[in-house]
Write a protein that holds these residues in place. Structure first.
Motif, PDB file in Angstrom:
ATOM      1  N   LYS A  53      35.432  33.770  25.954  1.00  0.00           N
ATOM      2  CA  LYS A  53      35.016  33.852  26.864  1.00  0.00           C
ATOM      3  C   LYS A  53      34.493  32.789  27.995  1.00  0.00           C
ATOM      4  CE  LYS A  53      31.472  37.011  29.860  1.00  0.00           C
ATOM      5  NZ  LYS A  53      30.605  37.682  30.458  1.00  0.00           N
ATOM      6  N   GLY A  54      35.215  32.518  29.718  1.00  0.00           N
ATOM      7  CA  GLY A  54      35.306  31.554  30.105  1.00  0.00           C
ATOM      8  C   GLY A  54      36.165  30.233  30.011  1.00  0.00           C
ATOM      9  N   ARG A  55      37.169  30.342  29.342  1.00  0.00           N
ATOM     10  CA  ARG A  55      37.805  29.342  28.511  1.00  0.00           C
ATOM     11  C   ARG A  55      39.001  29.557  29.142  1.00  0.00           C
ATOM     12  NH1 ARG A  55      36.965  26.818  22.134  1.00  0.00           N
ATOM     13  NH2 ARG A  55      34.789  27.414  22.446  1.00  0.00           N
ATOM     14  N   GLU A  56      40.040  28.109  29.055  1.00  0.00           N
ATOM     15  CA  GLU A  56      41.758  28.364  29.516  1.00  0.00           C
ATOM     16  C   GLU A  56      41.817  28.637  28.426  1.00  0.00           C
ATOM     17  OE1 GLU A  56      42.292  24.690  31.477  1.00  0.00           O
ATOM     18  OE2 GLU A  56      42.220  26.026  33.722  1.00  0.00           O
ATOM     19  N   THR A  57      43.081  29.072  28.668  1.00  0.00           N
ATOM     20  CA  THR A  57      43.855  29.361  27.262  1.00  0.00           C
ATOM     21  C   THR A  57      44.677  29.732  27.136  1.00  0.00           C
ATOM     22  OG1 THR A  57      42.126  31.546  26.206  1.00  0.00           O
ATOM     23  CG2 THR A  57      43.974  31.846  24.921  1.00  0.00           C
ATOM     24  N   TYR A  58      45.894  28.641  26.212  1.00  0.00           N
ATOM     25  CA  TYR A  58      46.764  28.566  26.653  1.00  0.00           C
ATOM     26  C   TYR A  58      48.083  29.245  25.445  1.00  0.00           C
ATOM     27  CZ  TYR A  58      46.479  23.892  28.884  1.00  0.00           C
ATOM     28  OH  TYR A  58      45.868  23.301  30.396  1.00  0.00           O
ATOM     29  N   LEU A  59      49.245  28.785  26.484  1.00  0.00           N
ATOM     30  CA  LEU A  59      49.984  30.560  25.316  1.00  0.00           C
ATOM     31  C   LEU A  59      51.167  31.280  25.936  1.00  0.00           C
ATOM     32  CD1 LEU A  59      48.819  34.027  25.511  1.00  0.00           C
ATOM     33  CD2 LEU A  59      48.369  32.417  27.226  1.00  0.00           C
ATOM     34  N   VAL A  60      52.058  31.589  25.486  1.00  0.00           N
ATOM     35  CA  VAL A  60      53.261  31.959  26.549  1.00  0.00           C
ATOM     36  C   VAL A  60      53.025  33.166  27.143  1.00  0.00           C
ATOM     37  CG1 VAL A  60      55.969  33.118  26.068  1.00  0.00           C
ATOM     38  CG2 VAL A  60      54.520  30.943  24.531  1.00  0.00           C
ATOM     39  N   GLU A  61      52.690  33.009  28.325  1.00  0.00           N
ATOM     40  CA  GLU A  61      52.605  34.361  28.986  1.00  0.00           C
ATOM     41  C   GLU A  61      53.670  35.671  28.946  1.00  0.00           C
ATOM     42  OE1 GLU A  61      51.264  32.832  32.992  1.00  0.00           O
ATOM     43  OE2 GLU A  61      49.199  32.795  32.798  1.00  0.00           O
ATOM     44  N   LEU A  62      53.263  36.799  28.559  1.00  0.00           N
ATOM     45  CA  LEU A  62      53.937  37.532  28.791  1.00  0.00           C
ATOM     46  C   LEU A  62      54.262  38.087  27.759  1.00  0.00           C
ATOM     47  CD1 LEU A  62      55.127  38.043  33.068  1.00  0.00           C
ATOM     48  CD2 LEU A  62      52.926  38.705  31.735  1.00  0.00           C
ATOM     49  N   SER A  63      54.062  37.688  26.503  1.00  0.00           N
ATOM     50  CA  SER A  63      54.301  38.024  25.272  1.00  0.00           C
ATOM     51  C   SER A  63      54.035  38.569  24.414  1.00  0.00           C
ATOM     52  CB  SER A  63      54.853  36.112  25.019  1.00  0.00           C
ATOM     53  OG  SER A  63      53.657  35.556  24.584  1.00  0.00           O
ATOM     54  N   VAL A  64      54.047  38.539  22.549  1.00  0.00           N
ATOM     55  CA  VAL A  64      53.282  38.989  21.929  1.00  0.00           C
ATOM     56  C   VAL A  64      52.846  38.586  21.680  1.00  0.00           C
ATOM     57  CG1 VAL A  64      55.726  40.018  20.895  1.00  0.00           C
ATOM     58  CG2 VAL A  64      54.481  37.980  20.030  1.00  0.00           C
ATOM     59  N   SER A  65      52.141  36.661  21.695  1.00  0.00           N
ATOM     60  CA  SER A  65      50.961  36.121  22.434  1.00  0.00           C
ATOM     61  C   SER A  65      49.895  36.951  23.183  1.00  0.00           C
ATOM     62  CB  SER A  65      50.799  35.165  21.982  1.00  0.00           C
ATOM     63  OG  SER A  65      51.933  34.376  21.174  1.00  0.00           O
ATOM     64  N   HIS A  66      50.811  37.382  24.233  1.00  0.00           N
ATOM     65  CA  HIS A  66      49.627  37.757  25.248  1.00  0.00           C
ATOM     66  C   HIS A  66      49.230  39.044  24.954  1.00  0.00           C
ATOM     67  CE1 HIS A  66      48.797  36.932  29.978  1.00  0.00           C
ATOM     68  NE2 HIS A  66      48.174  37.776  29.706  1.00  0.00           N
TER      69      HIS A  66
END
Length: 360
Positions: free
Chosen positions: A138-151
């Protein structure tokens, strides 16, 4: 598991996607019989049988049986491979269930999933530094491939933890850049898939707080083929099924041949045999064609695809659509989800069943 060519590039693709879909007549367009085909793939444990089969001559063997030639082509960027398939450069591609829906199918390209290869059973995960539970994200910046299965995995994890999507801020990051980005001290949350997941999880002070094993059967890895091409060239589907099940049977053997096949796949993926075997342990492989047929015909697949399409619609991946029903899906047994007049994603178990019945 997945990658992006950049949020703006992806958004632009989807912006035109529904326009194409809305202008396309229902049913697959016409295609001609052909003798040569191309299948795109990208690195992921569950898809490494394809390049190995080409290297080992299994692709040629099955192509010769049906009098066709199949080229198995690597693309370093996963979503780019799916984009190239959508644009017509490939006749088929390795892809997840979500991306098959949101890229080619949402773009109006009638697509058939002919091999249900596996589901991620821990190959996708959420990682934190200095946190022991998903609540700590909660409250963190989360790095990922947006709009993907990671999302999608993040959204399902937040839901299970009683958190809202607004409790984190996502930072769109290419899969090729995630490992280096997560090495920075100020980056403390990330979502990714193997092999990046294993590398990042091994960093000091990193804890995996959620994974695809917590939502079994929801991130499904497929081989899809252009429906019109498949209809005009059914031998392509037969050859691809033959290639897949011969190669998977070999890789699952515990003798020297099986070990050598897995070692070759590890090398093709840029991994070690030990790391590759570890990734296979978190990949629920449908090694037997009957098991794949059962998965494709089970009611659970419809339930999963309902969750996936609802998430995709909520994220705006069906641009211009009034509801999640805009993109139709067809399942074995005549079941449909969404608009039955605009079906562009079809789960076709027929070639897997031919393999199961020994009729290839």
């Amino acid at each position: 598991m997945v990658t992006l060519i950049g949020k703006l590039g992806m958004t632009g693709l989807f912006a035109g996607a529904l326009l194409i879909a809305s202008c396309s007549p229902s049913g697959a367009p016409h295609a001609e019989p052909r003798k040569e085909f191309s299948i795109g793939w990208s690195i992921y444990a569950g898809w490494m049988p394809w390049p190995y089969a080409q290297q080992a001559g299994i692709v040629k063997k099955w192509g010769d049986k049906y009098g066709i030639r199949i080229n198995v082509v690597q693309v370093n960027d996963y979503v780019e491979s799916v984009n190239q398939y959508t644009a017509g450069k490939f006749d088929g591609v390795t892809v997840t269930n979500m991306d098959a829906l949101t890229i080619p199918a949402a773009g109006g390209k009638d697509t058939s999933a002919i091999i249900v290869g596996d589901y991620s059973n821990g190959n996708d995960g959420i990682l934190l530094k200095g946190g022991n539970s998903l609540a700590d994200i909660k409250g963190r910046e989360t790095y990922l491939v947006e709009l993907s299965v990671s999302h999608y995995l993040l959204a399902r994890g937040l839901e299970k933890a009683g958190l809202k999507p607004t409790d984190v801020r996502t930072v769109n990051t290419s899969d090729a850049d995630l490992v280096s980005a997560f090495s920075a001290p100020d980056v403390t949350a990330a979502v990714t898939w193997n092999p990046q997941l294993s590398v990042m999880k091994a960093q000091p002070g990193v804890t995996q707080v959620f994974s695809s094993a917590d939502i079994p059967g929801e991130i499904v890895d497929l081989l899809v083929v252009d429906t019109a091409t498949l209809k005009a060239n059914p031998d392509l589907g037969k050859a691809l099924a033959g290639i897949w099940y011969e190669t998977v049977a070999l890789m699952q053997r515990q003798d020297e041949q099986g070990k050598a096949a897995r070692a070759a796949m590890a090398k093709l993926s840029g991994s070690t045999p030990q790391a590759f075997d570890s990734q296979l342990k978190t990949t629920f492989l449908y090694g037997e064609p009957k098991a794949a047929v059962d998965a494709a015909t089970a009611p659970a697949l419809v339930t999963t695809m309902t969750k996936v399409r609802d998430f995709s619609f909520s994220k705006g991946l069906f641009k211009g659509a009034a509801s999640a029903d805009a993109v139709g899906m067809a399942f074995p047994g005549g079941k449909t989800l969404g608009d039955p007049q605009h079906v562009t994603l079809r789960f076709d178990e027929s070639f897997m069943k031919l393999a199961a019945d020994g009729k290839l």
